[in-house]
Design a protein around this motif. Structure first.
Motif, PDB file in Angstrom:
ATOM      1  N   LEU A 105       1.323  -1.110  -0.139  1.00 47.58           N
ATOM      2  CA  LEU A 105      -0.237   0.079   0.100  1.00 47.58           C
ATOM      3  C   LEU A 105       0.636   0.940  -0.212  1.00 47.58           C
ATOM      4  CD1 LEU A 105      -2.327   1.181   0.366  1.00 47.58           C
ATOM      5  CD2 LEU A 105      -2.973   0.846   2.620  1.00 47.58           C
ATOM      6  N   ALA A 106       1.729   1.317   0.361  1.00 42.59           N
ATOM      7  CA  ALA A 106       2.450   2.589   0.780  1.00 42.59           C
ATOM      8  C   ALA A 106       3.396   2.517  -0.462  1.00 42.59           C
ATOM      9  CB  ALA A 106       3.833   2.679   1.468  1.00 42.59           C
ATOM     10  N   SER A 107       3.977   1.335  -0.883  1.00 42.01           N
ATOM     11  CA  SER A 107       4.727   1.906  -2.547  1.00 42.01           C
ATOM     12  C   SER A 107       3.735   1.973  -3.319  1.00 42.01           C
ATOM     13  CB  SER A 107       5.531   0.683  -2.945  1.00 42.01           C
ATOM     14  OG  SER A 107       4.794  -0.261  -2.634  1.00 42.01           O
ATOM     15  N   CYS A 108       2.497   1.807  -3.600  1.00 39.46           N
ATOM     16  CA  CYS A 108       1.542   2.577  -4.724  1.00 39.46           C
ATOM     17  C   CYS A 108       1.251   4.060  -4.165  1.00 39.46           C
ATOM     18  CB  CYS A 108       0.178   1.301  -4.019  1.00 39.46           C
ATOM     19  SG  CYS A 108      -1.318   1.888  -5.539  1.00 39.46           S
ATOM     20  N   GLU A 109       0.679   3.913  -2.593  1.00 36.74           N
ATOM     21  CA  GLU A 109       0.929   5.385  -2.720  1.00 36.74           C
ATOM     22  C   GLU A 109       1.315   6.721  -2.794  1.00 36.74           C
ATOM     23  OE1 GLU A 109      -0.660   5.107   1.048  1.00 36.74           O
ATOM     24  OE2 GLU A 109      -2.580   4.862   0.758  1.00 36.74           O
ATOM     25  N   SER A 110       3.108   6.352  -2.612  1.00 34.33           N
ATOM     26  CA  SER A 110       3.728   7.002  -2.954  1.00 34.33           C
ATOM     27  C   SER A 110       4.012   7.143  -4.720  1.00 34.33           C
ATOM     28  CB  SER A 110       5.308   6.387  -2.725  1.00 34.33           C
ATOM     29  OG  SER A 110       5.696   5.057  -3.710  1.00 34.33           O
ATOM     30  N   LEU A 111       3.178   7.139  -5.399  1.00 26.25           N
ATOM     31  CA  LEU A 111       3.074   6.931  -7.295  1.00 26.25           C
ATOM     32  C   LEU A 111       2.575   7.768  -7.456  1.00 26.25           C
ATOM     33  CD1 LEU A 111       4.003   3.485  -8.181  1.00 26.25           C
ATOM     34  CD2 LEU A 111       5.294   4.665  -7.911  1.00 26.25           C
ATOM     35  N   TYR A 112       1.197   8.207  -6.200  1.00 21.03           N
ATOM     36  CA  TYR A 112       0.313   9.052  -6.944  1.00 21.03           C
ATOM     37  C   TYR A 112       0.206  10.196  -5.753  1.00 21.03           C
ATOM     38  CZ  TYR A 112      -0.877   4.658  -9.473  1.00 21.03           C
ATOM     39  OH  TYR A 112      -1.286   4.253 -10.451  1.00 21.03           O
ATOM     40  N   ASP A 113      -0.211  11.009  -6.397  1.00 18.31           N
ATOM     41  CA  ASP A 113       0.159  12.521  -5.640  1.00 18.31           C
ATOM     42  C   ASP A 113      -1.326  12.495  -4.683  1.00 18.31           C
ATOM     43  OD1 ASP A 113       2.026  13.767  -7.045  1.00 18.31           O
ATOM     44  OD2 ASP A 113       1.700  15.051  -8.039  1.00 18.31           O
ATOM     45  N   GLY A 114      -2.389  11.972  -5.759  1.00 20.54           N
ATOM     46  CA  GLY A 114      -3.760  11.891  -5.038  1.00 20.54           C
ATOM     47  C   GLY A 114      -3.921  11.212  -3.630  1.00 20.54           C
ATOM     48  N   CYS A 115      -2.983  10.521  -3.523  1.00 20.87           N
ATOM     49  CA  CYS A 115      -2.904   9.815  -1.868  1.00 20.87           C
ATOM     50  C   CYS A 115      -2.125  10.278  -0.994  1.00 20.87           C
ATOM     51  CB  CYS A 115      -2.015   8.634  -2.443  1.00 20.87           C
ATOM     52  SG  CYS A 115      -2.942   7.306  -3.768  1.00 20.87           S
ATOM     53  N   GLY A 116      -1.568  11.559  -1.090  1.00 22.17           N
ATOM     54  CA  GLY A 116      -0.849  12.576  -0.657  1.00 22.17           C
ATOM     55  C   GLY A 116      -2.390  12.455   0.704  1.00 22.17           C
ATOM     56  N   ALA A 117      -1.302  13.518   1.896  1.00 19.93           N
ATOM     57  CA  ALA A 117      -2.358  14.643   2.980  1.00 19.93           C
ATOM     58  C   ALA A 117      -3.595  14.775   2.080  1.00 19.93           C
ATOM     59  CB  ALA A 117      -1.695  14.934   3.807  1.00 19.93           C
ATOM     60  N   GLY A 118      -2.890  16.001   0.768  1.00 20.58           N
ATOM     61  CA  GLY A 118      -3.883  17.444   0.770  1.00 20.58           C
ATOM     62  C   GLY A 118      -4.889  16.236  -0.641  1.00 20.58           C
ATOM     63  N   GLY A 119      -4.719  14.735  -0.198  1.00 21.60           N
ATOM     64  CA  GLY A 119      -5.653  14.415  -1.705  1.00 21.60           C
ATOM     65  C   GLY A 119      -6.739  14.397  -0.973  1.00 21.60           C
ATOM     66  N   THR A 120      -8.226  14.839  -2.126  1.00 22.71           N
ATOM     67  CA  THR A 120      -9.300  14.416  -1.740  1.00 22.71           C
ATOM     68  C   THR A 120     -10.191  13.578  -1.805  1.00 22.71           C
ATOM     69  OG1 THR A 120      -9.755  17.017  -3.776  1.00 22.71           O
ATOM     70  CG2 THR A 120     -11.443  15.852  -3.178  1.00 22.71           C
ATOM     71  N   THR A 121     -10.912  13.830  -0.484  1.00 22.30           N
ATOM     72  CA  THR A 121     -11.705  12.301   0.063  1.00 22.30           C
ATOM     73  C   THR A 121     -12.878  12.710  -0.213  1.00 22.30           C
ATOM     74  OG1 THR A 121     -12.023  13.611   2.394  1.00 22.30           O
ATOM     75  CG2 THR A 121      -9.789  12.101   2.020  1.00 22.30           C
ATOM     76  N   ALA A 122     -13.730  11.619  -0.117  1.00 25.73           N
ATOM     77  CA  ALA A 122     -15.058  11.495  -0.222  1.00 25.73           C
ATOM     78  C   ALA A 122     -15.445  10.060   0.585  1.00 25.73           C
ATOM     79  CB  ALA A 122     -15.892  11.236  -1.817  1.00 25.73           C
ATOM     80  N   THR A 123     -16.934   9.659   0.917  1.00 24.52           N
ATOM     81  CA  THR A 123     -16.807   9.043   1.676  1.00 24.52           C
ATOM     82  C   THR A 123     -18.035   8.128   1.245  1.00 24.52           C
ATOM     83  OG1 THR A 123     -16.910  10.247   4.328  1.00 24.52           O
ATOM     84  CG2 THR A 123     -18.130   8.206   4.361  1.00 24.52           C
ATOM     85  N   ILE A 124     -18.528   6.831   1.183  1.00 23.06           N
ATOM     86  CA  ILE A 124     -18.935   6.064   0.244  1.00 23.06           C
ATOM     87  C   ILE A 124     -19.756   4.992   1.175  1.00 23.06           C
ATOM     88  CG2 ILE A 124     -18.740   4.525  -1.909  1.00 23.06           C
ATOM     89  CD1 ILE A 124     -17.102   6.494  -3.023  1.00 23.06           C
ATOM     90  N   HIS A 125     -20.691   5.379   0.882  1.00 24.42           N
ATOM     91  CA  HIS A 125     -21.073   3.953   1.533  1.00 24.42           C
ATOM     92  C   HIS A 125     -21.821   2.325   1.326  1.00 24.42           C
ATOM     93  CE1 HIS A 125     -21.740   6.633   4.878  1.00 24.42           C
ATOM     94  NE2 HIS A 125     -22.203   7.761   4.286  1.00 24.42           N
ATOM     95  N   THR A 126     -21.697   1.264   1.485  1.00 23.61           N
ATOM     96  CA  THR A 126     -21.495  -0.200   0.770  1.00 23.61           C
ATOM     97  C   THR A 126     -22.409  -0.518   2.074  1.00 23.61           C
ATOM     98  OG1 THR A 126     -19.424  -0.604   1.529  1.00 23.61           O
ATOM     99  CG2 THR A 126     -19.500   0.575  -0.232  1.00 23.61           C
TER     100      THR A 126
END
Length: 164
Positions: A105-126
């Motif tokens: 997970l950490a190595s994947c997240e390091s590849l994408y700017d959207g995964c960082g602390a400033g990434g846009t989040t949303a709450t998804i209900h399933t």
């Protein structure tokens, strides 16, 4: 089956393509990722999902032969699709894996700017997460769930090499 256009591509869970090899029970080839590795259905053996996927939904393991796609039965890095409702939008791979080292997970997240602390989040209900799951909208990295029949997701450790 939820797909269209040229080149043909799929927008949803390709449930109509979930066939299995009569000899092994391994799902058949659905397509090939842009990195050249095969994408297979959800089963590793008859009615059993793989228990060692990396976060890209890939691992090294034996795949069934396919004369249509010139695939021989061998141990290779390949991806599996998922229909797990706990993590929305993870029907296919979220990242490109590495056949030499399992993608964490950490190595994947390091590849994408959207995964960082400033990434846009949303709450998804399933159904699996009725209280909601916070996801980063531009981050394709998710922990792989522990599927039924697996004691844990013992992520493939990169020691088994393709062709071994």
């Amino acid at each position: 089956c939820g797909g269209h256009a040229d080149p043909y591509h799929i927008h949803t869970d390709p449930v109509c393509n979930y066939e299995t090899d009569a000899g092994t029970g391994h799902s058949t080839l659905l397509g090939v990722s842009m990195d050249g590795y095969g994408i297979y259905g959800k089963f590793e053996t008859l009615n059993q999902r793989p228990c060692d996927l990396d976060v890209c939904h890939g691992h090294v393991g034996s795949v069934p032969a396919s004369s249509t796609y010139s695939v021989t039965t061998s141990s290779v890095y390949h991806y599996h699709v998922s229909d797990y409702d706990g993590y929305p939008f993870t029907w296919t791979l979220g990242c490109y894996g590495n056949p030499s080292t399992a993608t964490t997970l950490a190595s994947c997240e390091s590849l994408y700017d959207g995964c960082g602390a400033g990434g846009t989040t949303a709450t998804i209900h399933t159904d699996e997460n009725p209280a909601g799951l916070d996801v980063k909208l531009w981050c394709p990295c998710f922990e792989v769930p522990v599927f039924e029949g697996c004691e844990s997701n013992d992520m493939w450790d990169g020691t088994a090499q393709p062709g071994a």
